[in-house]
Structures are given as structure tokens and as C-alpha cells.
Design a protein around this motif. Structure first.
Motif, PDB file in Angstrom:
ATOM      1  N   ALA A  52     -51.075  13.689  32.889  1.00 34.65           N
ATOM      2  CA  ALA A  52     -51.850  12.688  33.630  1.00 34.65           C
ATOM      3  C   ALA A  52     -50.940  11.727  34.390  1.00 34.65           C
ATOM      4  O   ALA A  52     -51.239  11.334  35.525  1.00 34.65           O
ATOM      5  N   THR A  85     -57.974   6.301  32.107  1.00 32.77           N
ATOM      6  CA  THR A  85     -57.823   7.718  31.777  1.00 32.77           C
ATOM      7  C   THR A  85     -58.411   8.015  30.410  1.00 32.77           C
ATOM      8  O   THR A  85     -58.407   7.167  29.517  1.00 32.77           O
ATOM      9  N   SER A  86     -58.906   9.240  30.264  1.00 34.07           N
ATOM     10  CA  SER A  86     -59.333   9.758  28.959  1.00 34.07           C
ATOM     11  C   SER A  86     -58.393  10.870  28.503  1.00 34.07           C
ATOM     12  O   SER A  86     -58.606  11.463  27.445  1.00 34.07           O
ATOM     13  N   THR A  87     -57.379  11.150  29.324  1.00 35.15           N
ATOM     14  CA  THR A  87     -56.481  12.276  29.053  1.00 35.15           C
ATOM     15  C   THR A  87     -55.031  11.790  29.103  1.00 35.15           C
ATOM     16  O   THR A  87     -54.219  12.307  29.877  1.00 35.15           O
ATOM     17  N   CYS A 118     -65.712   8.499  32.093  1.00 37.74           N
ATOM     18  CA  CYS A 118     -65.888   8.726  33.527  1.00 37.74           C
ATOM     19  C   CYS A 118     -66.258   7.452  34.283  1.00 37.74           C
ATOM     20  O   CYS A 118     -66.287   7.450  35.522  1.00 37.74           O
ATOM     21  N   THR A 145     -56.534   8.580  36.526  1.00 38.15           N
ATOM     22  CA  THR A 145     -55.898   9.894  36.513  1.00 38.15           C
ATOM     23  C   THR A 145     -56.391  10.706  35.327  1.00 38.15           C
ATOM     24  O   THR A 145     -56.516  10.186  34.216  1.00 38.15           O
ATOM     25  N   GLU A 146     -56.657  11.979  35.563  1.00 37.99           N
ATOM     26  CA  GLU A 146     -57.203  12.844  34.509  1.00 37.99           C
ATOM     27  C   GLU A 146     -56.661  14.265  34.634  1.00 37.99           C
ATOM     28  O   GLU A 146     -56.517  14.794  35.750  1.00 37.99           O
ATOM     29  N   LEU A 148     -58.259  16.969  32.682  1.00 35.76           N
ATOM     30  CA  LEU A 148     -59.264  17.453  31.736  1.00 35.76           C
ATOM     31  C   LEU A 148     -59.139  18.940  31.436  1.00 35.76           C
ATOM     32  O   LEU A 148     -59.652  19.413  30.420  1.00 35.76           O
ATOM     33  N   ASP A 165     -58.923  18.385  37.550  1.00 31.17           N
ATOM     34  CA  ASP A 165     -57.845  17.404  37.420  1.00 31.17           C
ATOM     35  C   ASP A 165     -57.611  16.687  38.750  1.00 31.17           C
ATOM     36  O   ASP A 165     -57.770  17.278  39.824  1.00 31.17           O
ATOM     37  N   THR A 302     -63.875  15.061  37.732  1.00 30.87           N
ATOM     38  CA  THR A 302     -62.517  14.582  37.464  1.00 30.87           C
ATOM     39  C   THR A 302     -62.534  13.235  36.757  1.00 30.87           C
ATOM     40  O   THR A 302     -61.559  12.479  36.797  1.00 30.87           O
ATOM     41  N   SER A 303     -63.635  12.891  36.121  1.00 32.12           N
ATOM     42  CA  SER A 303     -63.759  11.704  35.281  1.00 32.12           C
ATOM     43  C   SER A 303     -63.349  10.447  36.039  1.00 32.12           C
ATOM     44  O   SER A 303     -63.883  10.149  37.095  1.00 32.12           O
TER      45      SER A 303
END
Length: 344
Positions: A52, A85-87, A118, A145-146, A148, A165, A302-303
Motif C-alpha cells: 500500500a 487505508t484498510s490494507t 471505504c 491507498t489500498e 485489496l 488496487d 478500491t476502498s
């Protein structure tokens, strides 16, 4: 109090394009099924050695260059880096924002990650705005930024086809003296300001979208933890129902608190999760679906990167002009939802 301004908007995408036909080689699905259910044709996936922060650094570097051209903002005047971010590169810590801050050589900046699924970029815009307008930071770099693709279960056809992504970044700061607008400045010649935001959570739906294992609730235990529990899990029906309601409620609240009518909104920029969700929300609001900008066909979900990616595409397509008012609407894991009113 003067409103904070957005001085730049930049994006980053992996080179690798993964089509629906490519996904059909991995799981039992087809281009027709994916497109008819989601509106997705293709998505971007990072390479094995990308994380990420790599996408975030690329988008952030370009956002800083634009901010220097558009507002005279130097790197040492960035006081804060927020990464939605979640990633994240690493589980829990260190913050991906710290990695981005170091790579971009921002010596005076604090840094933290913002985890709102998201809805992350929507939350991030309001957080950055608040820091600037309260005088707690001169300028803020916000990155969504992700990656996923690395958290998706590639055996689950109901989820792995949905995600892609990407990254987007903006720099926010206080208003500067008016300058001649350059239509090639990355912002279509505008100096966007966040007029209003509305943020909410529905934590009762936390388990509708989650990674079940790997945290302190269900730590990884060698030989016991199911590998699938380390990947993204979603209750599609519950998320769909929540998302439609969240879009409708957010738009109504933003219009009410801002004293605006839907006719005064040039475009609505929703989180790009599923075109069917957007169509259902438009129908419930009794507005044309065309009022909502979509590019999910090219990037999938892409969250936290989806809204900046959408705004960037709108600019390159000539769909935003200075003086227009747009709404952003996000919804995602948490469950979280909310939106921003932006005067371009």
C-alpha cells in the motif's frame, strides 16, 4: 473562519490490468456475470513485491509537486500525513503513513493511519480540513491507498472479483492569495474547498465486512487459524442494504445542513462499490442515475482510493469546472458512512 483549500489531486495505479475473463480463470465466474451484477469490467492488481505504501508514495509525491506549483507549498511546510487505508503494509503497526512520510522526506510532519474502510477518504478530508482550520497544521497530505487484492480470498467468487488496487492523494492548506487559474494544474483550474461534512457509524454491522482473524479478538494461532479467516469476508446482502440506505441518508443530510437543493449539485461522487447500489440509491432519491459519476468498470472497488480516483477521472474528462458544487459519499466497513460538500 476561512475554509481550507485543496491544492492538489494525484493518483497512482498498478500497471497490471486484470479483466473479468482473467478472474474467470481463477474462480467459477464469467465476464457477463460480474458485469451484470456489479458493473465491473476490469481492475488493477499490484505485483507481489508492492504494498500500500508504494502506491501511496507515488500518489503523494505527485500531489506534493502539484501543491508546490499551485500554492507554493514546500515539503517542510507539510505538518501532517494522514493515510486512509484498510490494507496497511504491516498488521497494526507501524502506520503506513509513517512509511510514506519518510519516503517523501517530510521532516516536520506527524503521521497516522485512519481506518474507516471505504469511507476512509471522506473521513480523511474532514479530518485534514479540521486540522488546517483549527490552526493545528499548516498543510496536510492526505493519502488514500489500498491493495485489496492481497487480502481477497481468491477462492471466493462472491468477493474476489469486486476489489482492485489504487491510490489517491491531496494536499490541504489555508487559503492563499488568488492566483491565475491554470486548467492544467491537476484541479481543472479550481481551488476546491470543503464546505461541509457529515460522518456517521453503524457499529452494529461490524461483522458484515471484516477479516475475522489476525487481530486481538481472534489472534492467529499456528495450526488452528483457517487461512480463509485472514482474508476479506463480506455478507453481500447486508452490505448492499446498508450501502443504499447510507447513500440516501448522507445526501439528504448534506443538503439539509448546507442549505442546498439537489438542483444545485453538479455531480455526486460516490464510493465505487457496485453500480447496482448507486442505481438503487438514485431511484430512491428520485434523481437521474447520471448525476452519479462512476468509473467502477475500470477499477472495481478500491476502498479508500475510489473517490480520489473518481475525482481525477472527472477532471481528465472535463467534467468539473471551477465554481461547481459536488458531493462525495462514502460507505464501508465499520460500518461507516458519510460525505463531503465541496465547492470547486
Amino acid at each position: 473562519m476561512e475554509k481550507a483549500c485543496i491544492y492538489s489531486l494525484a493518483t497512482a495505479l498498478p500497471d497490471r490490468i486484470v479483466t473479468n475473463d482473467d478472474m474467470a480463470k481463477i474462480v467459477d465466474t464469467s465476464d457477463e456475470w460480474i458485469f451484470s451484477h456489479t458493473g465491473i469490467r476490469e481492475r488493477r492488481h499490484v505485483e507481489e513485491d508492492q504494498a500500500a505504501s508504494d502506491l501511496g508514495i507515488e500518489a503523494g509525491r505527485e500531489a506534493l509537486l502539484q501543491a508546490r506549483r499551485n500554492g507554493g507549498i514546500e515539503a517542510d511546510a507539510i505538518d501532517l500525513v494522514i493515510c486512509a487505508t484498510s490494507t496497511s503494509d504491516y498488521p497494526n503497526f507501524p502506520a503506513t503513513a509513517c512509511i510514506i512520510q519518510d519516503a517523501l522526506d517530510l521532516p516536520n510532519a506527524g503521521a497516522f493511519d485512519l481506518l474507516a474502510g471505504c469511507t476512509g477518504f471522506v473521513y480523511g478530508l474532514e479530518t485534514a480540513r479540521a486540522y488546517v482550520e483549527a490552526g493545528l497544521a499548516r498543510n496536510v497530505l492526505l493519502v488514500g491507498t489500498e491493495v485489496l487484492s492481497k487480502l481477497s480470498n481468491m477462492k471466493d467468487r462472491n468477493t474476489c472479483v469486486l476489489f482492485g488496487d489504487g491510490a489517491g492523494a491531496v494536499v490541504l492548506g489555508p487559503p492563499s492569495p488568488p492566483a491565475e487559474r491554470d486548467p492544467n494544474d491537476g484541479l481543472a483550474g479550481g481551488r476546491p474547498q470543503i464546505l461541509s461534512s457529515w460522518l456517521r457509524s453503524r457499529g452494529s454491522g461490524a461483522e458484515a465486512l471484516l477479516r475475522r482473524a489476525g487481530g486481538t479478538r481472534n489472534p492467529y494461532v499456528e495450526g488452528k487459524t483457517d487461512a480463509a479467516d485472514l482474508t476479506l469476508e463480506m455478507n453481500g446482502r447486508d452490505v448492499y442494504m446498508f450501502a443504499v440506505d447510507a447513500i440516501v441518508q448522507t445526501i439528504k443530510q448534506l443538503l439539509e445542513q448546507s442549505g442546498l437543493a439537489i438542483g444545485g449539485i453538479s455531480r455526486i461522487v460516490p464510493h465505487q462499490a457496485n453500480v447496482r447500489i448507486i442505481e438503487a440509491a438514485a431511484k430512491r432519491l428520485r434523481v437521474p442515475a447520471e448525476l452519479f459519476f462512476t468509473n467502477i468498470d475500470r477499477y472495481a472497488n478500491t476502498s479508500a482510493a475510489s473517490i480520489p480516483l473518481a475525482l481525477h477521472d472527472m477532471i481528465t474528462q472535463g467534467l468539473i469546472t471551477p465554481g461547481e458544487t459536488i458531493l462525495t459519499v462514502g460507505f464501508g466497513a465499520g460500518l461507516t458512512y458519510g460525505g463531503n460538500v465541496i465547492r470547486w
